[in-house]
Scaffold this motif. Structure first.
Motif, PDB file in Angstrom:
ATOM      1  N   THR A 260      -4.116 -38.983 -16.403  1.00 30.71           N
ATOM      2  CA  THR A 260      -2.714 -38.638 -16.651  1.00 30.71           C
ATOM      3  C   THR A 260      -1.995 -39.754 -17.396  1.00 30.71           C
ATOM      4  O   THR A 260      -0.786 -39.709 -17.572  1.00 30.71           O
ATOM      5  CB  THR A 260      -1.987 -38.337 -15.313  1.00 30.71           C
ATOM      6  OG1 THR A 260      -2.181 -39.434 -14.417  1.00 30.71           O
ATOM      7  CG2 THR A 260      -2.537 -37.075 -14.672  1.00 30.71           C
ATOM      8  N   SER A 261      -2.750 -40.753 -17.849  1.00 31.48           N
ATOM      9  CA  SER A 261      -2.150 -41.855 -18.608  1.00 31.48           C
ATOM     10  C   SER A 261      -2.217 -41.536 -20.105  1.00 31.48           C
ATOM     11  O   SER A 261      -2.663 -40.465 -20.514  1.00 31.48           O
ATOM     12  CB  SER A 261      -2.919 -43.160 -18.331  1.00 31.48           C
ATOM     13  OG  SER A 261      -4.180 -43.153 -19.007  1.00 31.48           O
ATOM     14  N   HIS A 262      -1.786 -42.482 -20.919  1.00 29.06           N
ATOM     15  CA  HIS A 262      -1.841 -42.295 -22.375  1.00 29.06           C
ATOM     16  C   HIS A 262      -3.237 -42.516 -22.946  1.00 29.06           C
ATOM     17  O   HIS A 262      -3.509 -42.168 -24.089  1.00 29.06           O
ATOM     18  CB  HIS A 262      -0.854 -43.249 -23.057  1.00 29.06           C
ATOM     19  CG  HIS A 262      -1.205 -44.686 -22.854  1.00 29.06           C
ATOM     20  ND1 HIS A 262      -0.982 -45.343 -21.648  1.00 29.06           N
ATOM     21  CD2 HIS A 262      -1.789 -45.596 -23.671  1.00 29.06           C
ATOM     22  CE1 HIS A 262      -1.396 -46.593 -21.762  1.00 29.06           C
ATOM     23  NE2 HIS A 262      -1.895 -46.773 -22.966  1.00 29.06           N
ATOM     24  N   TRP A 263      -4.152 -43.057 -22.157  1.00 28.32           N
ATOM     25  CA  TRP A 263      -5.462 -43.439 -22.707  1.00 28.32           C
ATOM     26  C   TRP A 263      -6.345 -42.273 -23.152  1.00 28.32           C
ATOM     27  O   TRP A 263      -6.977 -42.348 -24.221  1.00 28.32           O
ATOM     28  CB  TRP A 263      -6.221 -44.321 -21.712  1.00 28.32           C
ATOM     29  CG  TRP A 263      -5.663 -45.699 -21.618  1.00 28.32           C
ATOM     30  CD1 TRP A 263      -5.034 -46.257 -20.544  1.00 28.32           C
ATOM     31  CD2 TRP A 263      -5.642 -46.702 -22.653  1.00 28.32           C
ATOM     32  NE1 TRP A 263      -4.628 -47.540 -20.838  1.00 28.32           N
ATOM     33  CE2 TRP A 263      -4.990 -47.833 -22.119  1.00 28.32           C
ATOM     34  CE3 TRP A 263      -6.112 -46.743 -23.962  1.00 28.32           C
ATOM     35  CZ2 TRP A 263      -4.797 -48.998 -22.857  1.00 28.32           C
ATOM     36  CZ3 TRP A 263      -5.927 -47.905 -24.700  1.00 28.32           C
ATOM     37  CH2 TRP A 263      -5.280 -49.011 -24.153  1.00 28.32           C
TER      38      TRP A 263
ATOM     39  N   GLY B 292      -5.035 -41.266 -12.132  1.00 25.95           N
ATOM     40  CA  GLY B 292      -4.132 -42.105 -12.929  1.00 25.95           C
ATOM     41  C   GLY B 292      -4.605 -42.265 -14.361  1.00 25.95           C
ATOM     42  O   GLY B 292      -3.809 -42.208 -15.308  1.00 25.95           O
ATOM     43  N   TYR B 293      -5.910 -42.437 -14.536  1.00 21.92           N
ATOM     44  CA  TYR B 293      -6.446 -42.574 -15.894  1.00 21.92           C
ATOM     45  C   TYR B 293      -6.215 -41.304 -16.706  1.00 21.92           C
ATOM     46  O   TYR B 293      -5.712 -41.356 -17.830  1.00 21.92           O
ATOM     47  CB  TYR B 293      -7.950 -42.890 -15.850  1.00 21.92           C
ATOM     48  CG  TYR B 293      -8.566 -42.841 -17.236  1.00 21.92           C
ATOM     49  CD1 TYR B 293      -8.445 -43.919 -18.098  1.00 21.92           C
ATOM     50  CD2 TYR B 293      -9.223 -41.683 -17.695  1.00 21.92           C
ATOM     51  CE1 TYR B 293      -8.961 -43.867 -19.384  1.00 21.92           C
ATOM     52  CE2 TYR B 293      -9.742 -41.622 -18.975  1.00 21.92           C
ATOM     53  CZ  TYR B 293      -9.613 -42.713 -19.818  1.00 21.92           C
ATOM     54  OH  TYR B 293     -10.112 -42.645 -21.093  1.00 21.92           O
TER      55      TYR B 293
END
Ligand SMILES: [Zn+2]
Ligand SMILES: [Zn+2]
Length: 258
Positions: A121-124, A118-119
């Protein structure tokens, strides 16, 4: 139900200094402090589990000062393990030095924490550019393909993967860092991977500088100690000392539990 036999397999080394490996001020920051690169193998009568997959040969060729002995896939041959025999590949987190040959294990189911995928594939990650070098885009794409093919098991927290082998979300180093707990004939071990790169990180309560959260890093130290039978049942992720603390099968393979 059989216990697991566990091996730490070193496939590369690199010279470094203490300042690269301990967060904050260190009076000995300039002192040599080499790092070792491992994958870990857990084998029972029924299962062959690879924990992390090392650096891909192509990427290794571009890393200054890295002494890349062989691909982790080739290193497994010393234990008579072919890639097709591996039924589970557990990725402790998605840094390039843990995911690089994952695509070569065509029969394996992959195990990653949902929070880790999740991290990345996130915007972060696009924002935290100083850490963008730590992800290999091809490896992430391969895992997403595996998810489509039903070959990706997304763990959430603590999860038993096989009898005697479980994963545990600890965070700290990355958003979804997990450690592996494995039962053997000589006790229950924790493969800490980058939740404690060196024994000194966990034993002296000194975080490694690359981290997602500071409190998570300390919390991971506590959780690892709870999960392992004793301090002697903890296997650090990048420490050359692993090959001194455990008997060697070859100069680069430590027998954690035979
Ligand atoms: Zn890492
Ligand atoms: Zn690492």
């Amino acid at each position: 139900m059989s216990d697991f036999r566990v091996y730490a397999i070193r496939y590369a080394e690199r010279d470094a200094v203490r300042g690269e490996h301990f967060h904050g001020y260190d009076a000995r920051a300039a002192e040599p402090h080499p790092t070792s690169y491992y994958v870990w193998l857990a084998v029972s009568d029924q299962h062959t589990v690879l924990i992390d997959t090392g650096i891909a040969p192509a990427r290794a060729a571009g890393i200054a000062g890295l002494r890349y002995r062989t691909s982790p896939v080739n290193a497994l041959a010393a234990l008579d393990v072919t890639p097709d025999a591996v039924d589970h590949v557990i990725l402790t987190h998605l840094h390039y030095d843990h995911t690089g040959t994952a695509h070569q294990f065509g029969n394996a189911k992959y195990v990653v924490q949902d929070a880790e995928l999740g991290y990345w594939t996130s915007h972060w990650p696009a924002r935290v550019i100083r850490e963008s070098w730590l992800l290999e885009d091809e490896d992430l794409a391969h895992l997403q393909e595996a998810e489509t093919d039903g070959r990706l098991l997304l763990a959430t927290g603590d999860m038993t993967i096989l009898p005697g082998l479980s994963v545990h979300l600890v965070g700290g180093h990355t958003a979804g860092m997990q450690v592996v707990r494995v039962r053997t004939a000589v006790g229950t071990f924790v493969l800490a991977s980058d939740a404690s790169h060196f024994y000194e990180n966990i034993e002296d309560d000194r975080p490694f500088p690359i981290l997602s959260t500071m409190t998570g890093t300390y919390g991971a130290f506590d959780r690892i100690k709870q999960l392992a039978d004793s301090p002697d049942h903890i296997v650090a992720g990048h420490d050359p000392l692993v090959l001194d603390r455990f008997p060697r099968l070859t100069p680069d393979i430590a027998v954690i539990a035979g």
